[in-house]
Design an enzyme around this catalytic site. Structure first.
Site, PDB file in Angstrom:
ATOM      1  N   LYS A  63      -0.822  -7.554   6.977  1.00 57.59           N
ATOM      2  CA  LYS A  63       0.352  -8.411   7.104  1.00 57.59           C
ATOM      3  C   LYS A  63       1.496  -7.031   8.056  1.00 57.59           C
ATOM      4  O   LYS A  63       1.212  -5.937   7.813  1.00 57.59           O
ATOM      5  CB  LYS A  63       0.861  -8.122   6.107  1.00 57.59           C
ATOM      6  CG  LYS A  63       1.729  -9.216   5.533  1.00 57.59           C
ATOM      7  CD  LYS A  63       1.769  -9.317   4.027  1.00 57.59           C
ATOM      8  CE  LYS A  63       3.265 -10.803   4.445  1.00 57.59           C
ATOM      9  NZ  LYS A  63       3.904 -10.537   2.307  1.00 57.59           N
ATOM     10  N   LYS A  66       1.988   0.092  -5.053  1.00 53.92           N
ATOM     11  CA  LYS A  66       3.176   0.769  -5.125  1.00 53.92           C
ATOM     12  C   LYS A  66       2.722   2.493  -5.783  1.00 53.92           C
ATOM     13  O   LYS A  66       3.280   3.423  -4.947  1.00 53.92           O
ATOM     14  CB  LYS A  66       4.617   0.370  -5.386  1.00 53.92           C
ATOM     15  CG  LYS A  66       5.010  -0.841  -3.894  1.00 53.92           C
ATOM     16  CD  LYS A  66       6.095  -1.535  -5.044  1.00 53.92           C
ATOM     17  CE  LYS A  66       6.582  -2.930  -3.482  1.00 53.92           C
ATOM     18  NZ  LYS A  66       7.983  -2.712  -3.981  1.00 53.92           N
ATOM     19  N   LYS A 110       7.497  -3.807   7.426  1.00 59.46           N
ATOM     20  CA  LYS A 110       8.672  -2.759   7.822  1.00 59.46           C
ATOM     21  C   LYS A 110       7.706  -1.194   7.659  1.00 59.46           C
ATOM     22  O   LYS A 110       8.473  -0.679   7.956  1.00 59.46           O
ATOM     23  CB  LYS A 110       9.919  -3.015   6.891  1.00 59.46           C
ATOM     24  CG  LYS A 110      10.297  -4.247   6.963  1.00 59.46           C
ATOM     25  CD  LYS A 110      11.593  -4.712   5.658  1.00 59.46           C
ATOM     26  CE  LYS A 110      11.289  -4.555   4.586  1.00 59.46           C
ATOM     27  NZ  LYS A 110      12.343  -4.814   3.626  1.00 59.46           N
TER      28      LYS A 110
END
Length: 346
Positions: free
Chosen positions: A207, A123, A210
Site C-alpha cells: 500500500k 505497529k 507516508k
C-alpha cells in the site's frame, strides 16, 4: 424481550471520519479518503471530519510539529473540497468528550477484544510490552470518536474494518449493560469503491504509505507538477508487454493494475473503461497520459493547500468554528451518557 423487539437506534444519519496528523498526505489518502469526504458532503450527508491528534501521540512524535501538522491535514481536507460551513471540521483534542467517553468505553470493552487487534500487533512489532498503553487502547478511542457524535456510517478501508467492528461491539455492549437499548447506533461501513487502495509506485503489492522511506513510492499532495510527472513516469511496471485490453490481462501484474486503478479513480472511469482506451498501447503512451491527468487533477488542490498553509489564521479559524460545532453535538450526548451510567450530577 426477544432480540427482534429490542429497540434500535432511530436518530439522524451521520458520517464520521478522521485522519492522523503524521507525515505528508499522498495520492492514496486523497483517493481513499479526502475525495470521498467531499463526495459524501456534497451528497448531503451530515458529516463530521476530524484531525485525530490524540491518536498521533500513541507513537513517537515531534511535539514541536504536532500543531502545524494538524493544520496541514486540515488544509488538505479543505483544499480537497471539505467546506467548514457544510461539514464539521475540527481537531480531536479540542473536544474533551473524546477522552471522557473513552474512559467509559474502557469499562465496557474487554481485553480479549483488544488483544485481537491486528494493527496493534503490526505497529508494536516484536516489542509489544514496551509499547504505550495508548497504542494498545487506541481502538477504544476510535470507538469514542465515532460514537461521541452517534455517527451511523464510517468510510473505511479494509485495514479499518476490524476497528469498526470493535466500535459496534462496544456500542452494543454499552446499550445492553446499561439498559439503554438503541442509545448508541451500531455504525456501518461505507465501502470506498474504486481507488480506495492505492499501492506503492515502486511495489504494486504494498500500500502507498507516508512512512515508506522511498520518496518515489508515493505522490504527495504537496508535490509540484514536475515532481508528480516524474514520479509517475519512473513508476515500476513490468516487462510482460503493453497495456492489456481486458481485465484478465492484469492478473499477475500488480504494478500495471495499480496504475490503471489510479487512472480510473482520477478520471471517474472503471478499470475496464481504462483498458478499453489504452489496451495494446505501450507505457510510453499510458504513463504520460496518467501524469497529465494527475497533474490536472491534483494541481488545484496542491495550490489551494499551499495557500492555506501560508495563511494559518484561516485554518485556525475553521478549526475553532468546527470545535464549537463538534462540542455542540457531542456534549449533550455525553451528558446523557453520564446520566445513564449513574454518575453524580451537580
Amino acid at each position: 424481550m426477544s432480540e427482534q423487539q429490542i429497540p434500535t437506534y432511530t436518530g439522524p444519519q451521520r458520517v464520521f471520519s478522521g485522519i492522523q496528523p503524521t507525515g505528508n498526505l499522498h495520492l492514496g489518502n486523497y483517493l481513499g479518503a479526502l475525495k470521498k469526504f467531499t463526495r459524501l458532503q456534497n451528497e448531503g450527508w451530515d458529516c463530521v471530519f476530524c484531525v485525530v491528534d490524540l491518536h498521533a501521540i500513541t507513537m513517537p512524535f515531534d511535539q514541536s510539529q504536532l500543531a502545524n501538522q494538524t493544520r496541514q491535514i486540515a488544509a488538505a481536507m479543505m483544499a480537497s473540497g471539505v467546506e467548514p460551513d457544510k461539514s464539521v471540521l475540527f481537531a480531536q483534542s479540542s473536544v474533551r468528550v473524546h477522552t471522557e467517553l473513552t474512559w467509559v468505553f474502557d469499562s465496557v470493552a474487554r481485553m480479549g477484544w483488544l488483544e485481537k487487534m491486528i494493527q496493534f500487533k503490526e505497529k508494536s512489532g516484536k516489542d509489544a510490552e514496551r509499547s504505550s498503553v495508548g497504542l494498545f487502547n487506541y481502538p477504544v478511542l476510535q470507538a469514542a470518536d465515532i460514537l461521541a457524535y452517534k455517527a451511523t456510517h464510517v468510510p473505511v478501508g479494509e485495514d479499518q474494518r476490524q476497528h469498526l467492528e470493535l466500535a459496534r461491539d462496544i456500542a452494543d455492549r454499552f446499550n445492553r449493560d446499561y439498559g439503554a437499548p438503541g442509545f448508541f447506533p451500531l455504525p456501518e461501513a461505507l465501502t470506498e469503491g474504486p481507488g480506495a487502495r492505492i499501492m506503492s509506485l515502486k511495489d504494486g503489492t504494498k500500500k502507498m504509505s507516508k512512512s515508506d522511506p522511498a520518496e518515489n513510492s508515493r505522490i504527495n499532495l504537496i508535490d509540484d507538477a514536475d515532481t508528480i510527472s516524474r514520479k509517475i513516469k519512473k513508476s515500476k511496471t513490468d516487462t510482460l508487454g503493453d497495456m492489456p485490453s481486458e481485465m484478465a490481462g492484469l492478473e499477475g501484474r500488480p504494478e500495471v493494475a495499480n496504475l490503471v486503478g489510479i487512472y480510473g479513480a482520477l478520471a471517474g472511469l472503471t478499470d475496464e473503461q481504462v483498458l478499453a482506451e489504452y489496451g495494446g498501447k505501450g507505457f510510453g503512451t499510458f504513463k504520460p497520459a496518467l501524469a497529465d491527468l494527475a497533474v490536472d487533477h491534483l494541481g488545484p488542490i496542491t495550490a489551494r493547500m499551499r495557500e492555506l498553509m501560508d495563511n494559518p489564521d484561516e485554518i485556525d479559524a475553521a478549526l475553532r468554528q468546527g470545535a464549537e460545532r463538534a462540542n455542540a453535538i457531542a456534549e449533550p450526548i455525553m451528558e446523557e451518557v453520564r446520566q445513564i451510567v449513574g454518575f453524580w450530577r451537580p
